[in-house]
Motif scaffolding. Structure first.
Motif, mmCIF file in Angstrom:
data_model
loop_
_atom_site.group_PDB
_atom_site.id
_atom_site.type_symbol
_atom_site.label_atom_id
_atom_site.label_comp_id
_atom_site.label_asym_id
_atom_site.label_seq_id
_atom_site.Cartn_x
_atom_site.Cartn_y
_atom_site.Cartn_z
ATOM 1 N N GLY A 115 0.997 -1.332 -0.003
ATOM 2 C CA GLY A 115 -0.041 0.214 0.141
ATOM 3 C C GLY A 115 0.789 1.248 0.099
ATOM 4 O O GLY A 115 0.614 2.201 -0.479
ATOM 5 N N VAL A 160 -8.040 -1.553 -6.215
ATOM 6 C CA VAL A 160 -9.076 -0.716 -5.467
ATOM 7 C C VAL A 160 -10.526 -0.872 -5.588
ATOM 8 O O VAL A 160 -11.202 -0.782 -4.722
ATOM 9 N N THR A 219 -11.371 -3.820 -3.769
ATOM 10 C CA THR A 219 -11.314 -3.964 -2.376
ATOM 11 C C THR A 219 -12.742 -3.268 -1.820
ATOM 12 O O THR A 219 -13.277 -3.606 -0.886
ATOM 13 N N PHE A 227 -3.867 -1.846 4.378
ATOM 14 C CA PHE A 227 -4.030 -1.267 3.265
ATOM 15 C C PHE A 227 -4.361 0.151 3.077
ATOM 16 O O PHE A 227 -3.577 0.708 2.290
ATOM 17 N N GLY A 265 -1.454 2.209 4.521
ATOM 18 C CA GLY A 265 -0.691 2.046 3.429
ATOM 19 C C GLY A 265 -0.649 3.148 2.295
ATOM 20 O O GLY A 265 0.039 4.085 1.909
ATOM 21 N N LEU A 266 -1.950 3.405 1.886
ATOM 22 C CA LEU A 266 -2.284 4.290 0.623
ATOM 23 C C LEU A 266 -2.248 5.564 1.095
ATOM 24 O O LEU A 266 -2.067 6.529 0.455
#
Length: 777
Positions: A133, A224, A227, A310, A313-314
């Motif tokens: 991420g 994306v 998810t 995640f 991380g983004l």
């Protein structure tokens, strides 16, 4: 499942009902973590084989040893690393069934310790998702072209619709009680994971290729979207109305407030970090604590633990200084140590000894195959519509169909939560191995990025017509390289009648992000992001000033390439190819001080130079700088061949510069003295600052003696590399050559033992491109 005390962590075991395999067990209220040791009296009764920490250490040691052996045996097949880790789990599982090895393994993996190693190794999976991420450039979604969007949406929507259609008619195709397994098997193979695609391209060394960048861009959009869909679907699939509303609000709050609060805080950390200094460890540890908190929070809202990792991380700005610091801090512990254990233990859970129903195996296998075929077709069609060659379109479709660690973690989560049964879990794990192997080998055969250079001849200085512009690509790694490259451009004497177009490529190692980028500063000065702009400011400013000084004679185009060292050569070659450059100038990987000591050496730069020499679509020059003073006494060492001819063309161009003198030393053997006198005719011109001198050398020692004599008489040498050419004049010198990329003559001149302060430009003329491999496609 038959349990006994010796193969479990329980004190005593008594069967309650053999038909239902129910047991009454007695355990220690305070479990034994450490043992008394091998030589203790055992007063506390802490047996090493009944204590969790010693067993965990033995299990890790065994798994590490088996995975390394499998990796070594599978090296010739060039498979992804996780394949060897899965094979290690399969081998260990098979050993459980072989006596007497199985007896010892059951004591090393007793019932009751599986949760311990699975939980600890799952931390590695969470960190792996977080690292991926961090490496994602989420802002890339707004900058991608229509091709990436079309491939991403088609590659996701069409297979998903096919899976839904298949599931809708599946009650007649599957046995009772296996319908949900069928749904998971069909839908899960439509998912495209960015982490898997990035790992595959890194293993194939294709991140910098046009196909690799397109695949990463498409995978980012698909990941994306997947998810978002799966997270929302999980909430609606479980619980009552009140629980669904609560979890949905919690998920929305996490998706909105984590980036909204964390990203500005991380930019504040970046502003607090002086340029060139590392981020403080306190900030790193605070982010890691937040990571584990969000993972725990994800579980509380009925999501996978990796979802919070995640999202966080983004939220981390990719690249240096914060993103790269987090990746460097966590990469070894997560990817190298814990993740292989996680993959191996996931494979250990697959029970291949159960009685399989042939109908279930056939049905699920056929559906998985059908989904992959539809997915390949749905990715090929938009690629072909965008005028992509069929071989490249097929390679792209195969890459986007790849499976890896993400799918392993997904199926393990579904199996642990009893969403799928052991049959489906085993089939899915086998399908991951098969798909990964097929994709790896197929793409290696289909895609050869250097084949586009084929058919483009005469991209060199010798083939330039009189009065035509010279296009150059100069590479810069450190600030001191800027002045060196400007001196080389100036050496080629740019004028309004013979202008030079130079692309100054600033090369930066890719750390803390997955997608390599190439920034053209003339076109998108602000698009790269604030954290990368300062790295190339000196390059931009210096070449702007030089262009202003050489108005109408030099046009400079600064660029920045951020990519891994192993793939940086593709940025250099692709830029030279796209700009129709005649020569690439590379800095040598060593820099000497005034007293002859090496003050700077970068082995990765040397590897880059060697790869460019092998793949370049034009001529290549390697600059060995010994002195910062400008060159006025120029010399060419000429023995013959295409490389020496190219060096001579550069030298003749340099003589147009005021105050420049040139001496061409033509080294010939005594027997061939009459064969090369035509070189003197080529140098005959109106300029009296060119001198031709013929040197007779019958062996390598004569050449070495002559070079030692003239080493201090000149301040710049231009030499051909003469790769692969042997002659009497250089016999014996090859045995003492330290850097083959320089050639025999330049390697001798660059030796610190010679005592010269002259700089050297080693030239290799454009190699004849190798024909691309011929296949059916």
């Amino acid at each position: 499942m038959n349990l006994n005390e010796n193969e479990s962590m329980f004190r005593t075991i008594r069967s309650v009902n053999e038909s239902t395999q129910r047991y009454w067990v007695c355990i220690d209220a305070s479990p034994h973590i450490v043992s008394d040791g091998l030589w203790s009296n055992g007063e506390a009764n802490r047996n090493p084989m009944k204590s969790f920490l010693p067993l965990f250490e033995l299990q890790v040691l065994l798994i590490f040893g088996v995975t390394q052996i499998c990796g070594l045996l599978l090296t010739p097949f060039r498979l992804p690393p996780f394949i060897s880790q899965m094979m290690a789990g399969l081998i260990l599982q098979g050993c459980f069934m072989v006596e007497p090895v199985g007896t010892y393994l059951r004591k090393m993996f007793p019932y009751g310790t599986h949760d311990t190693i699975s939980t600890i190794s799952s931390i590695g999976f969470v960190l792996f998702i977080f690292i991926n991420g961090v490496q994602m450039d989420f802002g890339l979604i707004t900058r991608m072209g229509k091709k990436a969007w079309a491939i991403a949406i088609m590659g996701l929507v069409v297979p998903l619709l096919a899976a839904i259609t298949t599931v809708s008619v599946s009650p007649q195709l599957v046995e009772d009680g296996e319908y949900y397994n069928f749904v998971v098997a069909s839908v899960s193979h439509t998912v495209i994971s960015f982490a898997v695609i990035a790992s595959l391209l890194n293993h194939l060394e294709m991140q910098n290729s046009e196909l690799g960048k397109l695949a990463l861009s498409s995978a980012l959009v698909s990941d994306v979207l997947c998810t978002m869909v799966t997270s929302t679907g999980t909430i609606f699939a479980e619980g009552g109305t009140r629980e669904i509303i609560t979890n949905l609000l919690s998920l929305s709050s996490m998706v909105i407030f984590v980036p909204l609060l964390c990203r500005p805080a991380m930019f504040w950390i970046i502003r607090r970090t002086p340029e060139g200094r590392p981020v403080k460890d306190a900030f790193i540890y605070l982010i890691i604590l937040l990571l584990f908190f969000l993972s725990w929070l994800s579980i509380q809202i009925n999501q996978e633990s990796v979802l919070g990792a995640f999202i966080l991380g983004l939220s981390v700005p990719e690249g240096p200084p914060l993103g790269s610091a987090l990746v460097k801090k966590l990469n070894f512990f997560a990817t190298t140590f814990l993740l292989p254990i996680f993959v191996t233990t996931c494979m250990l859970k697959a029970d291949f000894s159960i009685t399989f129903s042939s109908l279930s195996i056939t049905t699920i296998s056929l559906v998985v195959l059908l989904i992959h075929v539809i997915k390949i077709i749905s990715c090929i069609i938009p690629a072909l519509y965008c005028s992509m060659p069929f071989r490249d379109a097929l390679s792209l479709a195969l890459i986007l169909n790849s499976k890896g660690v993400m799918e392993i973690g997904l199926y393990c989560y579904l199996y642990d939560n009893r969403i799928i049964d052991g049959l489906t879990y085993g089939i899915m794990m086998v399908s991951i191995v098969m798909v990964a192997c097929i994709v790896q080998w197929s793409v290696k055969i289909l895609y050869e990025p250097s084949r586009k250079y084929g058919g483009y001849q005469k991209r060199n200085i010798m083939s330039l017509k009189e009065g035509s512009e010279l296009r150059m690509v100069v590479c810069i790694h450190k600030p001191k390289h800027i002045s060196w490259m400007i001196d080389v451009v100036d050496l080629c004497c740019p004028t309004a009648e013979n202008p030079i177009i130079v692309d100054a490529l600033h090369l930066i190692e890719l750390v803390g992000r997955a997608l390599p980028i190439l920034i053209h500063h003339r076109h998108q000065r602000h698009e790269s992001g604030r954290e990368h702009k300062s790295y190339s400011d000196d390059v931009i400013l210096s070449f702007d000033i030089y262009q202003h000084e050489k108005a109408h004679a030099v046009w400079a185009h600064p660029c920045t390439a951020i990519s891994p060292w192993s793939l940086m050569y593709e940025d250099v070659c692709n830029l030279a190819f796209d700009k129709v450059a005649s020569i690439i100038i590379l800095p040598f990987h060593q820099r000497w001080s005034m007293d002859g000591e090496v003050e700077w050496e970068e082995k990765s730069v040397r590897a880059l130079n060697c790869r460019v020499l092998e793949r370049a679509p034009c001529s290549v020059g390697i600059l060995v700088t010994r002195s910062a003073s400008s060159a006025h006494r120029l010399a060419v060492i000429y023995l013959g061949g295409d490389d020496d001819q190219e060096a001579l063309c550069i030298a003749k161009r340099a003589t147009r510069k005021d105050g420049m003198s040139l001496v061409v030393y033509h080294i010939v053997c005594q027997e061939a003295e009459e064969e090369h006198l035509h070189i003197q005719v080529e140098l005959d011109s109106e300029n009296d600052n060119i001198r031709y001198q013929q040197i007779i050398a019958t062996r390598g020692s004569d050449t070495a003696s002559f070079l030692s004599e003239i080493g201090k008489q000149h301040d710049f040498f231009i030499v051909g590399r003469r790769h692969g050419i042997r002659s009497p004049q250089t016999d014996g010198l090859t045995n003492w050559s330290e850097f083959p990329e320089l050639g025999v003559i330049a390697d001798f001149l660059s030796s610190p033992d010679l005592g010269t302060r002259a700089s050297i430009l080693v030239v290799q003329q454009q190699l004849s491109p190798k024909p691309p491999p011929s296949f059916f496609f």
